[in-house]
Motif scaffolding. Structure first.
Motif, PDB file in Angstrom:
ATOM      1  N   GLU A  29       1.342  10.144  17.543  1.00 17.11           N
ATOM      2  CA  GLU A  29       1.869  11.445  17.119  1.00 17.11           C
ATOM      3  C   GLU A  29       3.314  11.314  16.647  1.00 17.11           C
ATOM      4  O   GLU A  29       4.117  10.620  17.283  1.00 17.11           O
ATOM      5  N   TYR A  30       3.619  12.003  15.567  1.00 18.83           N
ATOM      6  CA  TYR A  30       4.990  12.008  15.042  1.00 18.83           C
ATOM      7  C   TYR A  30       5.335  13.406  14.535  1.00 18.83           C
ATOM      8  O   TYR A  30       4.455  14.232  14.269  1.00 18.83           O
ATOM      9  N   TRP A  31       6.619  13.628  14.335  1.00 22.22           N
ATOM     10  CA  TRP A  31       7.119  14.743  13.539  1.00 22.22           C
ATOM     11  C   TRP A  31       7.579  14.186  12.202  1.00 22.22           C
ATOM     12  O   TRP A  31       8.031  13.043  12.108  1.00 22.22           O
ATOM     13  N   GLY A  32       7.495  15.010  11.172  1.00 22.33           N
ATOM     14  CA  GLY A  32       7.963  14.554   9.871  1.00 22.33           C
ATOM     15  C   GLY A  32       8.277  15.719   8.959  1.00 22.33           C
ATOM     16  O   GLY A  32       8.114  16.890   9.329  1.00 22.33           O
ATOM     17  N   ALA A  33       8.747  15.394   7.765  1.00 19.84           N
ATOM     18  CA  ALA A  33       9.012  16.401   6.741  1.00 19.84           C
ATOM     19  C   ALA A  33       8.204  16.041   5.499  1.00 19.84           C
ATOM     20  O   ALA A  33       8.110  14.861   5.122  1.00 19.84           O
ATOM     21  N   VAL A  34       7.611  17.057   4.886  1.00 17.53           N
ATOM     22  CA  VAL A  34       6.833  16.859   3.667  1.00 17.53           C
ATOM     23  C   VAL A  34       7.786  16.744   2.487  1.00 17.53           C
ATOM     24  O   VAL A  34       8.639  17.614   2.275  1.00 17.53           O
ATOM     25  N   GLU A  35       7.639  15.656   1.729  1.00 16.40           N
ATOM     26  CA  GLU A  35       8.425  15.491   0.501  1.00 16.40           C
ATOM     27  C   GLU A  35       7.467  15.114  -0.613  1.00 16.40           C
ATOM     28  O   GLU A  35       7.067  13.952  -0.719  1.00 16.40           O
ATOM     29  N   GLY A  36       7.100  16.109  -1.412  1.00 21.23           N
ATOM     30  CA  GLY A  36       6.089  15.856  -2.447  1.00 21.23           C
ATOM     31  C   GLY A  36       4.797  15.429  -1.783  1.00 21.23           C
ATOM     32  O   GLY A  36       4.284  16.107  -0.900  1.00 21.23           O
ATOM     33  N   GLN A  37       4.266  14.284  -2.176  1.00 24.18           N
ATOM     34  CA  GLN A  37       3.019  13.795  -1.581  1.00 24.18           C
ATOM     35  C   GLN A  37       3.275  12.732  -0.508  1.00 24.18           C
ATOM     36  O   GLN A  37       2.352  12.013  -0.113  1.00 24.18           O
ATOM     37  N   THR A  38       4.510  12.646  -0.047  1.00 28.32           N
ATOM     38  CA  THR A  38       4.799  11.690   1.017  1.00 28.32           C
ATOM     39  C   THR A  38       5.363  12.409   2.245  1.00 28.32           C
ATOM     40  O   THR A  38       5.760  13.570   2.175  1.00 28.32           O
ATOM     41  N   VAL A  39       5.385  11.693   3.338  1.00 25.80           N
ATOM     42  CA  VAL A  39       5.917  12.208   4.599  1.00 25.80           C
ATOM     43  C   VAL A  39       7.098  11.340   5.008  1.00 25.80           C
ATOM     44  O   VAL A  39       7.004  10.109   5.009  1.00 25.80           O
ATOM     45  N   ARG A  40       8.187  12.000   5.340  1.00 24.23           N
ATOM     46  CA  ARG A  40       9.357  11.301   5.846  1.00 24.23           C
ATOM     47  C   ARG A  40       9.389  11.521   7.358  1.00 24.23           C
ATOM     48  O   ARG A  40       9.371  12.672   7.823  1.00 24.23           O
ATOM     49  N   PHE A  41       9.425  10.474   8.139  1.00 22.37           N
ATOM     50  CA  PHE A  41       9.338  10.591   9.593  1.00 22.37           C
ATOM     51  C   PHE A  41      10.658  11.108  10.167  1.00 22.37           C
ATOM     52  O   PHE A  41      11.734  10.763   9.679  1.00 22.37           O
ATOM     53  N   LEU A  42      10.543  11.897  11.226  1.00 25.77           N
ATOM     54  CA  LEU A  42      11.720  12.297  11.989  1.00 25.77           C
ATOM     55  C   LEU A  42      11.904  11.346  13.167  1.00 25.77           C
ATOM     56  O   LEU A  42      10.940  10.822  13.714  1.00 25.77           O
ATOM     57  N   ALA A  43      13.154  11.183  13.562  1.00 31.90           N
ATOM     58  CA  ALA A  43      13.459  10.270  14.662  1.00 31.90           C
ATOM     59  C   ALA A  43      13.251  10.941  16.015  1.00 31.90           C
ATOM     60  O   ALA A  43      13.169  10.258  17.041  1.00 31.90           O
ATOM     61  N   GLU A  44      13.174  12.273  16.030  1.00 31.01           N
ATOM     62  CA  GLU A  44      13.033  13.013  17.295  1.00 31.01           C
ATOM     63  C   GLU A  44      12.446  14.384  16.975  1.00 31.01           C
ATOM     64  O   GLU A  44      12.441  14.794  15.804  1.00 31.01           O
ATOM     65  N   PRO A  45      11.960  15.120  17.985  1.00 30.48           N
ATOM     66  CA  PRO A  45      11.462  16.471  17.708  1.00 30.48           C
ATOM     67  C   PRO A  45      12.556  17.304  17.030  1.00 30.48           C
ATOM     68  O   PRO A  45      13.751  17.105  17.288  1.00 30.48           O
ATOM     69  N   PRO A  46      12.163  18.217  16.157  1.00 32.77           N
ATOM     70  CA  PRO A  46      13.128  18.803  15.226  1.00 32.77           C
ATOM     71  C   PRO A  46      13.916  20.001  15.738  1.00 32.77           C
ATOM     72  O   PRO A  46      14.752  20.518  15.010  1.00 32.77           O
ATOM     73  N   PHE A  47      13.706  20.444  16.969  1.00 31.92           N
ATOM     74  CA  PHE A  47      14.231  21.760  17.337  1.00 31.92           C
ATOM     75  C   PHE A  47      15.755  21.799  17.470  1.00 31.92           C
ATOM     76  O   PHE A  47      16.400  22.725  17.019  1.00 31.92           O
ATOM     77  N   VAL A  48      16.340  20.776  18.109  1.00 36.95           N
ATOM     78  CA  VAL A  48      17.789  20.778  18.308  1.00 36.95           C
ATOM     79  C   VAL A  48      18.494  20.465  16.985  1.00 36.95           C
ATOM     80  O   VAL A  48      19.418  21.147  16.568  1.00 36.95           O
ATOM     81  N   ARG A  49      18.019  19.426  16.337  1.00 35.11           N
ATOM     82  CA  ARG A  49      18.562  19.033  15.030  1.00 35.11           C
ATOM     83  C   ARG A  49      17.495  18.247  14.304  1.00 35.11           C
ATOM     84  O   ARG A  49      16.581  17.698  14.930  1.00 35.11           O
ATOM     85  N   ILE A  50      17.633  18.166  13.000  1.00 36.22           N
ATOM     86  CA  ILE A  50      16.661  17.396  12.211  1.00 36.22           C
ATOM     87  C   ILE A  50      17.287  16.062  11.851  1.00 36.22           C
ATOM     88  O   ILE A  50      18.269  16.000  11.108  1.00 36.22           O
ATOM     89  N   ARG A  51      16.742  14.984  12.452  1.00 33.95           N
ATOM     90  CA  ARG A  51      17.283  13.652  12.225  1.00 33.95           C
ATOM     91  C   ARG A  51      16.160  12.767  11.708  1.00 33.95           C
ATOM     92  O   ARG A  51      15.135  12.619  12.355  1.00 33.95           O
ATOM     93  N   PHE A  52      16.340  12.220  10.532  1.00 34.79           N
ATOM     94  CA  PHE A  52      15.301  11.408   9.897  1.00 34.79           C
ATOM     95  C   PHE A  52      15.383   9.960  10.358  1.00 34.79           C
ATOM     96  O   PHE A  52      16.459   9.440  10.640  1.00 34.79           O
TER      97      PHE A  52
END
Ligand code: MG
Length: 269
Positions: A29-52
């Motif tokens: 399981e991961y968190w990520g951000a959608v960028e076009g047709q790719t996914v950029r992974f997050l380094a940690e859950p996104p609630f406190v801050r968004i860190r890629f």
């Protein structure tokens, strides 16, 4: 089995949106951000801050999960003026609240299971929000900073059981009765959004969040005066006119303009 997100939104915008997903990739399981047709992974859950992190993968290599880790899902009944008018009911003076258990959650693309105990199962297209931080007794003016972002929710309801029981817990709480997704949009503007339910390609609900009885800041404040809200909790803002039944084999989509499409299929148990 990976299903990706390519079919959920055919017109993927290029920039200026932040669409946060939770997903399975190579059995993890991961968190990520959608960028076009790719996914950029997050380094940690996104609630406190968004860190890629530096990692990326193709959108079709993942399977979407519900984009929130909710301790509870709080839903509002009768929150559209046009829906109240359709039912011939007076506008409520206070929000009508109920809960769904997290065990009812299912992601975009997942199956809604039609329970054997139910004789009629309805869709309800709703705009939902995800809470960013722990809040208790906040003022409406503080609500915006407490909202992480917005997503689509289908408040699936066993209508016959709702009427028979006189309260809503059983009717609203079956496993898979809370589809949420496909992502949380952190920059979505919820004030005047077209919201539709589309069943088997035919639009069956079509309204606007401009018809809310209680605006979102009021709802967040009101709910936080009753229960502490935690990061990842979900609040759903009610459904517009046009609710109706589902049958096994149906495809039901909650389509919120500028936000995304939550599509699920109905299966017999
Ligand atoms: Mg509802």
């Amino acid at each position: 089995m990976p299903s990706g997100f390519g079919t959920l939104v055919p017109d993927m915008p290029e920039v200026s949106v932040m669409r946060i997903i939770r997903f399975l990739y190579q059995q993890r399981e991961y968190w990520g951000a959608v960028e076009g047709q790719t996914v950029r992974f997050l380094a940690e859950p996104p609630f406190v801050r968004i860190r890629f992190s530096r990692r990326r993968c193709a959108g079709n290599a993942i399977r979407l999960l519900v984009p929130a880790t909710a301790s509870k899902i709080v839903l509002v009944g009768l929150n559209y003026r046009d829906h109240a008018a359709e039912l011939g009911m007076p506008l409520p003076e206070e929000p009508v609240l109920f809960l769904k258990p997290p065990s009812a959650l299912v992601a975009a693309g997942g199956l809604i299971r039609y329970p054997a105990a139910a004789g009629r199962v309805d869709y309800e297209a709703e705009l939902a929000l995800v809470i960013r931080r722990r809040i208790r007794r906040i003022k409406p003016a503080q609500a915006e900073g407490a909202v992480f972002g917005y997503t689509c929710l289908n408040d699936v309801t066993a209508r016959d059981l709702q009427k028979r029981d006189g309260q809503w817990t059983r009717a609203k709480s079956f496993d898979t009765f809370c589809p949420v997704g496909p992502w949380v949009d952190t920059r979505f503007s919820p004030d005047c959004a077209r919201i539709r339910a589309v069943r088997n390609g035919i639009t069956v609900q079509d309204s606007s969040t401009a018809h809310f009885v209680f605006p979102i800041p009021y709802l967040v404040s009101y709910i936080s005066s009753i229960m502490t809200l935690l990061p990842g909790d979900i609040i759903s803002t009610g459904t517009p006119p046009g609710v109706g039944p589902l049958q096994p084999g149906d495809t039901i989509a909650v389509d919120i303009e500028g936000l995304g499409i939550l599509r699920n299929r109905v299966a017999r148990r």
